[in-house]
Design an enzyme around this catalytic site. Structure first.
Site, PDB file in Angstrom:
ATOM      1  N   PRO A   1       0.805  -1.206   0.000  1.00  0.00           N
ATOM      2  CA  PRO A   1       0.000   0.000   0.000  1.00  0.00           C
ATOM      3  C   PRO A   1       0.834   1.251   0.000  1.00  0.00           C
ATOM      4  O   PRO A   1       1.705   1.434   0.836  1.00  0.00           O
ATOM      5  CB  PRO A   1      -0.780  -0.096   1.294  1.00  0.00           C
ATOM      6  N   GLU A   2       0.547   2.075  -0.931  1.00  0.00           N
ATOM      7  CA  GLU A   2       1.048   3.443  -0.912  1.00  0.00           C
ATOM      8  C   GLU A   2      -0.152   4.307  -0.525  1.00  0.00           C
ATOM      9  O   GLU A   2      -1.194   3.783  -0.141  1.00  0.00           O
ATOM     10  CB  GLU A   2       1.624   3.823  -2.279  1.00  0.00           C
TER      11      GLU A   2
END
Length: 271
Positions: free
Chosen positions: A2-3
DNA sequence: ATGGGCACCTGGCTGC
DNA sequence: TGCAGCCAGGTGCCCA
């Protein structure tokens, strides 16, 4: 995984299910996350109501009546809304059971994720205190990027991924933003022109905003709070497209390594 | 102050 | 089939 877009998608997914609900229990199955989750944490949060679900950088902040849960998804984590009686799977590390009969279930194969409970201002927590501006905030603008790049010899890609300079930009979006800004990832930060810093800032903002709109990027295991993947993968120009033709000019995309991370770029479109 | 490299951990894929 | 080696969306910490 996840960014920023994936964390924001998760935040938006849990918000309507969590805010206003009371935490019946925090069931910890595997406390050995990036930092060991203290044994007393479940006792501290049980019975508290969820007031807000916020995000700072890639951290989720679940604000309770007497404190805040600080959650990071690491590389492979996800937080899903599920009926509390859903059977557990491998790598399900905790359940935040709500009085609605749902649970917020954290799954993270690599255990690079983390869970903290902080009282007082969460912004003063060591993990948050030194974070740079949000990329979608007006404080992250061409002037700002111009100023912080002037004396730096690091490659622009590594600078974009440095959370003391700007937060939320990880490997996928750093590559994609630089493609859209037509700047090579290895360019030394201090060699950028005014025009280029402007293009980079606009590219970072637009690529993140677009990714949020379609629920983030799923490469392998990322799913949002509803279990659905993100669809930004279809919009990627260079990431994981080594040797494939550039979507703009057909030149084969190149791959190289910077700071032990893969970089992708088009040698024709990016200068 | 800046930059570089390592560490944490599991799983999936490739090639022998 | 088995196994070694490499790679993966993050980031804190230690060293020069």
């Amino acid at each position: 995984m996840p960014e920023l877009p994936e964390v924001e998608t998760t935040r938006r997914g849990i918000e309507p299910h969590a805010v206003g609900r009371k935490i019946v229990a925090l069931q910890l199955y595997e406390p050995r996350l990036r930092w060991r989750v203290p044994d007393e944490l479940p006792g501290l949060v049980a019975g508290q109501r969820v007031l807000h679900a916020k995000r700072r950088a890639k951290y989720l902040l679940v604000e309770l009546e007497s404190g805040t849960l600080l959650l990071h998804l690491g590389m492979s984590g996800s937080l899903r809304v599920l009926p509390a009686d859903t059977p557990r799977l491998t790598h399900d590390h905790f359940d935040l059971i709500l009085d609605s009969g749902n649970t917020l279930r954290f799954n993270d194969p690599r255990r690079f994720g983390s869970l903290h409970y902080v009282t007082g201002d969460p912004g003063e927590h060591p993990l948050l205190a030194k974070l740079a501006p949000e990329p979608l905030d007006p404080a992250f603008n061409a002037d700002y990027l111009w100023r912080i790049t002037r004396r730096r010899r690091v490659a622009i890609k590594q600078l974009l991924m440095n959370s003391r300079l700007v937060v939320g930009v990880g490997n996928i979006y750093a590559n994609e933003a630089l493609f859209r800004a037509k700047v090579r990832p290895r360019r030394q930060a201090r060699t950028l022109t005014r025009v280029e810093t402007g293009r980079i800032v606009r590219a970072v903002k637009s690529v993140l905003a677009m990714a949020i709109r379609v629920g983030g990027t799923t490469l392998r295991d990322y799913v949002g709070a509803d279990g659905q993947p993100g669809y930004f993968r279809q919009k990627l120009y260079v990431y994981e497209r080594n040797a494939q033709p550039c979507r703009t000019c057909r030149t084969p995309v190149r791959q190289l390594t910077q700071g032990q991370r893969s970089t992708y770029y088009c040698p024709t479109c990016q200068k």
